[in-house]
Design an enzyme around this catalytic site. Structure first.
Site, mmCIF file in Angstrom:
data_model
loop_
_atom_site.group_PDB
_atom_site.id
_atom_site.type_symbol
_atom_site.label_atom_id
_atom_site.label_comp_id
_atom_site.label_asym_id
_atom_site.label_seq_id
_atom_site.Cartn_x
_atom_site.Cartn_y
_atom_site.Cartn_z
ATOM 1 C CG HIS A 467 56.283 31.259 53.119
ATOM 2 N ND1 HIS A 467 55.209 30.426 53.335
ATOM 3 C CD2 HIS A 467 57.329 30.434 52.804
ATOM 4 C CE1 HIS A 467 55.582 29.168 53.162
ATOM 5 N NE2 HIS A 467 56.864 29.157 52.828
ATOM 6 C CD GLU A 468 60.910 31.164 51.685
ATOM 7 O OE1 GLU A 468 61.655 30.497 52.436
ATOM 8 O OE2 GLU A 468 60.132 30.627 50.886
ATOM 9 C CG HIS A 471 60.740 28.303 55.980
ATOM 10 N ND1 HIS A 471 60.203 27.111 56.414
ATOM 11 C CD2 HIS A 471 60.222 28.517 54.735
ATOM 12 C CE1 HIS A 471 59.399 26.625 55.477
ATOM 13 N NE2 HIS A 471 59.384 27.462 54.459
ATOM 14 C CG HIS A 474 60.869 26.060 62.439
ATOM 15 N ND1 HIS A 474 60.207 25.171 61.620
ATOM 16 C CD2 HIS A 474 60.936 25.443 63.645
ATOM 17 C CE1 HIS A 474 59.886 24.080 62.299
ATOM 18 N NE2 HIS A 474 60.323 24.223 63.526
#
Length: 677
Positions: A467-468, A471, A474
């Protein structure tokens, strides 16, 4: 010379951590703020008529020295705090609020932005430049730039007080979290934990000067992962009680007064800005647009989630009764008996999964492998480059053709100086205007095992790493002209979307087969075990959805308070809000109670904790798209990269999603995923 006074000469402008000392931060902040205020004043004093080139471009170029120190310091204060960082952050809180107001409330600057905004249709701007004008005008307006001088003075005072209160909330929470860590004398009390987890507890005790004892440090959410494993019911009860006691014990670290102060200040500021409440002020500049839209989504999900949780509760009670337990299921029992049911119903033992999740394999052969398969990028560890802590590792990221992308830094392990949870933030943000690359970091809170022992992640910890890293991608992949739009600088209720999508690759067959090798035998995770994990995907979703929704609705309730309403009792308000939402179940406590709800009272997700489920509508719909179009492929990855990740904040994010998907997202995939149909 202060290292922050000039751009770094290290690769990718990595901050020169080896040169930075405590004495550098305060003067760098003061000089950086003064420099940006002078730059803003020069824009406002320009005698030439306002244009994009003489107003927006210099505004985007302003504050570079301030950004250099701010990005480094606030990462440090979150990941490796100290008495120095705590004291400086409290000193800076009102100064930083005043600095932000000095920019956003400057009348000459706003007049020039408004003039450019008025003539934007006639300027022949490219789409990103036009969007920049629109975003600045909207954000300055919502920040109060159009208020009278008298109201601006009131606003500045409110913002300064909020800055101080939010900083104190976070510092109190970290101190109380450390103070309430569970200290145990007998290793028998740790029965159910793995050898690695027991060694981590011993190491944590030793680091606190408690050699020969064991310390279980708390995590940010209410429910601790060890509640699923500890066989001693009394220890489980003590662990959950410690978690729930944060910020409510009286004394200097009690956060109840700060919760009331922060919500009252936010309500007063919202009224000053022309809004009914803080939730209205926040959602006005998110994709949701109104609290009613948020309430509609959460209200559709809460009743089904509560019903599912009650059914799960009955199942767990049946197990307790069948074993002759002689007690009623309590909150500290839920995870433990859930694991029993999971093993019985699906033959999935969460603890037995850990040997397949050695962190080095998960990182290199899972997280990085998926990114390479989708986007062609490669990762090379740069041991010659140092970060803010010896445990933080630096990786250079390159395109398939070898051209540079940026740096990725991973700080994996928990420590008393690190705040709870997991997060991503930039140290250098990509911008073509400034010629800056991307340097991003992930912070997690994985217990560190004894020297020589492997770090074996739980399934949830592995999911968090994926998940991290979403980020991080991104931040690495955004290709924008203006620093305002860099990386994850998107609407708050959109920012979790790319990271949630990246979680899907953890169980994707090609990825899982590449990394899920038993740490002792080297054997791949059996296919039948993978099938059982997938079959159990919606198991316990009633609990998980209910605890999340309880927190999201509690966040909304606090921020729907208007300026005339006075709340005096935090516990009473919480109970009333959860009862009104139909989520007042003692066995299913809210994921975060108010006094340790860092997302909303520490800043960042105030009136916006709904963002996770809001973004998950896009996420679930996107997972369907990947599945329907062949999954893990360069073609699919490039489409997602170009239409979503590369856009950053440089265009309307829902429009970017429509470009990617060919339509608006549909809610049904989310309902199916969470078993809410």
């Amino acid at each position: 010379m202060n290292p922050f006074s000039r751009p770094s000469t290290l690769p990718f402008r990595l901050p020169p951590f080896a040169e930075i000392t405590e004495e550098h931060y305060r003067p760098a902040f003061l000089e950086g703020m003064a420099e940006q205020r002078a730059e803003v004043a020069a824009i406002g004093a320009n005698p030439e008529p306002p244009t994009f080139e003489n107003t927006l471009l210099p505004l985007e170029r302003s504050g570079q020295a301030f950004s250099r120190v701010a990005e480094v310091f606030f990462n440090l204060s979150s990941s490796h705090s100290s008495d120095f960082t705590n004291a400086l952050e409290e000193e800076l809180a009102p100064l930083l609020a005043a600095h932000a107001d000095a920019v956003r409330l400057d009348p000459a600057l706003f007049a020039r932005i408004a003039a450019v905004h008025e003539q934007r249709d006639a300027l022949g701007l490219d789409p990103e430049s036009r969007y920049l004008v629109e975003r600045y005008f909207t954000e300055f307006t919502l920040a109060g730039a159009g208020l009278s001088d008298e109201d601006k003075a009131i606003l500045r005072d409110l913002n300064a007080r909020l800055g101080v209160a939010g900083t104190r909330f976070e510092k109190n929470l970290l101190a109380d979290t450390n103070d309430l860590a569970l200290v145990l004398d007998d290793v028998a009390e740790l029965d159910g934990l793995s050898a690695g987890e027991i060694s981590a507890a011993a190491l944590a005790a030793e680091s606190r000067g408690l050699a020969g004892r064991y310390v279980i440090t708390l995590v940010l959410p209410t429910s601790h992962p060890y509640l699923a494993q500890l066989t001693n019911r009394g220890v489980r009860e003590r662990l959950l009680a410690a978690s729930r006691a944060r910020g409510i014990r009286g004394g200097v670290h009690d956060n109840r007064a700060l919760v009331l102060e922060i919500t009252a200040l936010r309500a007063a500021r919202a009224r000053l800005l022309g809004f009914a409440n803080h939730a209205s002020a926040v959602t006005a500049d998110e994709t949701a647009k109104t609290p009613d839209a948020v309430a509609d989504l959460l209200g559709r999900l809460a009743p089904a989630a509560a019903r599912n949780a009650l059914a799960e509760q009955a199942d767990l009670q049946t197990v307790i009764d069948s074993e002759g337990g002689g007690f009623t299921l309590a909150a500290w029992d839920w995870a433990f008996y859930t694991e029993k049911v999971r093993r019985a119903r699906f033959d999935v033992d969460s603890q037995a999964l850990r040997p397949y999740f050695d962190v080095e394999r998960v990182l290199h052969d899972g997280v990085f492998y998926a990114a390479t398969s989708l986007y062609g990028v490669t990762f090379t560890e740069r041991e010659d480059l140092v970060a803010w802590h010896p445990e933080a590792r630096v990786f250079e990221v390159a395109e398939a053709d070898g051209s540079p992308v940026g740096l990725y830094i991973l700080d994996l392990y928990t420590r008393d100086s690190k705040r709870g949870g997991a997060w991503m933030n930039p140290l250098v943000s990509q911008s073509e205007l400034l010629g800056t690359p991307a340097v991003v970091c992930n912070n997690l809170n994985v217990p560190k095992p004894a020297p020589g022992e492997p770090t074996l992640l739980s399934y949830d910890e592995a999911t968090t790493l994926f998940h991290e890293f979403g980020h991080a991608l991104h931040g690495l992949f955004a290709r924008v002209t203006y620093p305002k739009f860099a990386g994850t600088s998107v609407y708050r209720d959109f920012v979790e979307f790319p990271s949630q999508v990246n979680e899907m690759w953890l169980l994707w067959p090609e990825v899982l087969a590449n990394f899920a090798k038993h740490t002792v035998t080297g054997e791949s995770m059996p296919h039948e075990l993978v099938d059982r994990i997938r079959a159990s995907a919606t198991f316990n979703e009633g609990f998980l959805t209910s605890e999340y929704l309880a927190a999201a609705l509690l966040d909304q309730a606090w921020h729907l308070i208007d300026a005339d309403t006075v709340v005096t009792d935090v516990a009473e308000f919480e109970a009333s809000a959860l009862a009104a939402a139909g989520l007042a179940n003692e066995a299913v406590p809210t994921r975060y109670a108010s006094t340790y709800f860092a997302h909303t009272f520490g800043g960042g997700y105030d009136a916006g904790y709904y963002s996770y489920i809001w973004s998950e509508v896009l996420d679930a719909d996107t997972v369907d798209w990947f599945t329907e179009n062949g999954g893990l492929s360069r073609e699919n990855g490039e489409r997602f990269r170009q239409h979503v990740l590369a856009v950053g904040g440089s265009a309307d994010q829902l429009a970017a999603y429509r470009d990617f998907r060919g339509r608006d997202a549909r809610i049904q995939p989310l309902l199916d995923r969470r078993g809410l149909t």
